[in-house]
Design a protein around this motif. Structure first.
Motif, PDB file in Angstrom:
ATOM      1  N   THR A  13      57.621  44.566  47.819  1.00 43.50           N
ATOM      2  CA  THR A  13      57.417  44.540  49.148  1.00 43.50           C
ATOM      3  C   THR A  13      56.515  45.714  49.769  1.00 43.50           C
ATOM      4  O   THR A  13      56.186  46.670  49.102  1.00 43.50           O
ATOM      5  N   GLY A  14      55.963  45.697  50.970  1.00 45.77           N
ATOM      6  CA  GLY A  14      55.076  46.386  51.247  1.00 45.77           C
ATOM      7  C   GLY A  14      53.657  46.384  50.442  1.00 45.77           C
ATOM      8  O   GLY A  14      53.242  47.489  50.397  1.00 45.77           O
ATOM      9  N   ALA A  15      53.305  45.254  49.953  1.00 43.54           N
ATOM     10  CA  ALA A  15      52.651  45.310  48.817  1.00 43.54           C
ATOM     11  C   ALA A  15      51.006  45.047  49.294  1.00 43.54           C
ATOM     12  O   ALA A  15      50.375  44.817  48.386  1.00 43.54           O
ATOM     13  N   SER A  67      62.516  43.652  58.376  1.00 42.87           N
ATOM     14  CA  SER A  67      63.389  44.272  59.351  1.00 42.87           C
ATOM     15  C   SER A  67      64.220  43.199  60.099  1.00 42.87           C
ATOM     16  O   SER A  67      65.310  43.882  60.721  1.00 42.87           O
ATOM     17  N   GLU A  68      63.845  42.116  59.790  1.00 47.24           N
ATOM     18  CA  GLU A  68      64.979  40.995  60.531  1.00 47.24           C
ATOM     19  C   GLU A  68      65.605  40.658  59.300  1.00 47.24           C
ATOM     20  O   GLU A  68      65.275  39.905  58.323  1.00 47.24           O
ATOM     21  N   SER A  91      58.172  52.083  57.360  1.00 49.03           N
ATOM     22  CA  SER A  91      57.585  53.211  57.983  1.00 49.03           C
ATOM     23  C   SER A  91      58.501  53.876  59.224  1.00 49.03           C
ATOM     24  O   SER A  91      59.111  52.999  59.900  1.00 49.03           O
ATOM     25  N   VAL A  92      59.211  54.971  58.585  1.00 49.86           N
ATOM     26  CA  VAL A  92      60.096  55.697  59.717  1.00 49.86           C
ATOM     27  C   VAL A  92      59.295  56.504  60.856  1.00 49.86           C
ATOM     28  O   VAL A  92      58.363  57.408  60.164  1.00 49.86           O
ATOM     29  N   PRO A  93      59.411  56.699  62.021  1.00 57.48           N
ATOM     30  CA  PRO A  93      58.503  57.444  62.906  1.00 57.48           C
ATOM     31  C   PRO A  93      58.794  58.788  62.641  1.00 57.48           C
ATOM     32  O   PRO A  93      60.190  59.431  62.338  1.00 57.48           O
ATOM     33  N   TRP A 109      64.773  52.347  60.697  1.00 52.77           N
ATOM     34  CA  TRP A 109      65.865  52.328  59.713  1.00 52.77           C
ATOM     35  C   TRP A 109      66.023  50.614  59.317  1.00 52.77           C
ATOM     36  O   TRP A 109      66.493  50.343  58.184  1.00 52.77           O
ATOM     37  N   GLU A 110      65.774  49.881  60.291  1.00 49.26           N
ATOM     38  CA  GLU A 110      65.944  48.235  59.940  1.00 49.26           C
ATOM     39  C   GLU A 110      65.206  48.035  58.766  1.00 49.26           C
ATOM     40  O   GLU A 110      65.582  47.397  57.938  1.00 49.26           O
TER      41      GLU A 110
END
Length: 255
Positions: A13-15, A67-68, A91-93, A109-110
């Motif tokens: 993921t995030g690939a 995130s869904e 990516s967390v703010p 976080w989702e």
């Protein structure tokens, strides 16, 4: 070193860029067939084209927002039986407690925290039935080196570290390994963009972002090499632990 990964199937993921893309490239180099997931179809297709030009492996792309929660189950269903899961999306703010409101905190976080947990739940159940598989969580060194200016990420990463250790402590009873990797500062597009904003504010010139660095940056390929080794049968004795790759920063008392 022969890693014995030829013919296995991995989901990353995030690939489409950064560490995730580097991991996908290295898995393909070792002969893994791939499922690549990220939000943007065009970026995924560019990643796929780049990899298949160099390596003769099968690659399927899945443009989904993880995130869904409904997309988590859809992705697991599409991928079917996989041997390796690399959780990397998220990516967390940045910001201190009073700078990150609840909506932004939950949004980060989702994807990064609940996204990892929910996708692991789906894939782990299938691996456990087959009594084989590896799950690698790419987390982040802020979980062990708390930062007030990244409080949402620090807290989320710490939670994922505990999740990885807890699950991985027992998972080998069912033939599954669960391992975490904590990268330090790695030279990715996301990090450069954040530093360019800070450089513009500090110096009036985004191109001076490297002047903000106190220490050298690591490279995505270095993290990818570690992830792929840990995903391989060569690391069959490793589960329920976190491997940190940050040039020793987390072990220091101060910068």
């Amino acid at each position: 070193m022969e890693l014995k990964l030829t013919g296995l199937t991995a989901l990353v993921t995030g690939a489409s860029r950064g560490i995730g893309f580097a991991v996908a490239q290295e898995l393909a180099r070792e002969g893994c067939n791939l499922h690549l997931a990220a939000r943007t179809a065009a970026d995924l297709e560019a990643a796929r084209s780049n990899i298949v030009q160099r390596h003769k492996v099968s690659i399927e792309c899945h443009a989904l927002d993880l995130s869904e929660p409904r997309n988590i189950g859809a992705l697991a269903q599409r991928c079917g039986e996989i041997d390796i899961l690399v959780n990397n999306a998220g990516s967390v703010p940045s910001g201190e407690l009073l700078q990150v409101d609840e909506a932004r905190w939950r949004e980060g976080w989702e994807l990064k925290v609940f996204g990892y947990i929910n996708l692991t739940r789906e894939i782990y159940a299938r691996m456990r039935e087959r009594r084989r598989g590896v799950i690698i969580n790419v987390i982040g060194v802020a979980g062990e080196r708390p930062r007030q200016d990244y409080i949402a990420g620090t807290t989320g990463n710490a939670a994922l570290m505990a999740f990885t250790r807890t699950l991985g402590g027992d998972s080998l009873d069912y033939g599954v390994r669960v391992v975490g990797v904590n990268p330090g500062q790695i030279e990715t597009d996301r990090l450069r963009a954040r530093l360019e904003i800070k450089a513009q504010e500090a110096f009036g010139a985004s191109a001076r972002w490297k002047e903000l660095l106190k220490n050298p940056l690591g490279q995505p390929q270095e993290i990818a090499d570690l992830v792929v080794y840990l995903a391989s049968p060569r690391a069959s004795f490793v589960s329920g632990t976190i491997v940190t790759a940050d040039a020793g920063r987390a072990a220091r008392h101060a910068d």
